[in-house]
Design a protein around this motif. Sequence first.
Motif: not given
Length: 216
Positions: A96-101, A211-216
Amino acid sequence: MRLALDLDGTLVDARARQVAVASHVLGEMGEAALEEDLFWALKRAGATTERALVKLGYPLRAAADIADSWRKEIEADRWLELDDALPGVLRVLQELRSRGVTITVLTARQRAEGAARSLEGAGLADLVDELHVVDPARAVAAKADLLARHVHVGFVGDTASDGEAAAAAGVPFVAVTSGQCCFGHLYSLGYRVVPTLREAVGLFVGRSPAGATVGV
Ligand SMILES: [Mg+2]
């Protein structure tokens, strides 16, 4: 994008400390040893500590005293050392952090410093942007106020208190069964229920084909 997460039972294990404190208090009071799995199953089905003890056969009067001592002891530092991250949680927060969340953690604790200690001990402190600790006596209203302070894409928690706060703030809620409540209990309350934080997060921020979490 900002996502709100509960602490106990959502990020850190809720069972070890609760069971250890109950066993300790029962020992101190000279009561019979705790059937740990049954105690935890009763609590996850919605029983209070006192009710679970009565169902396990402890006398009514003793159960009230034990539950009172349990409440006084449950957030002591020596027990907070038992708090550990739930399986997979560290990785999910890193993604999540790596996606900027932006990650907001909301929790109801009697001692605010204890919540920070739990996060630190679980190795999660560096992955959380904000930690807010509210008074357990007004947990729903206080969590709702914090949720409404910023736009949150969702709130993930493991109890009815979390779901009620999200509803009051108009924030989408997903319940996880990794903590205080079993599937049946959460489902009966009308919540969307998933096993772990990874599944819950995926509902808010999406998943890649792998299956990895990705930001939108
Ligand atoms: Mg919780």
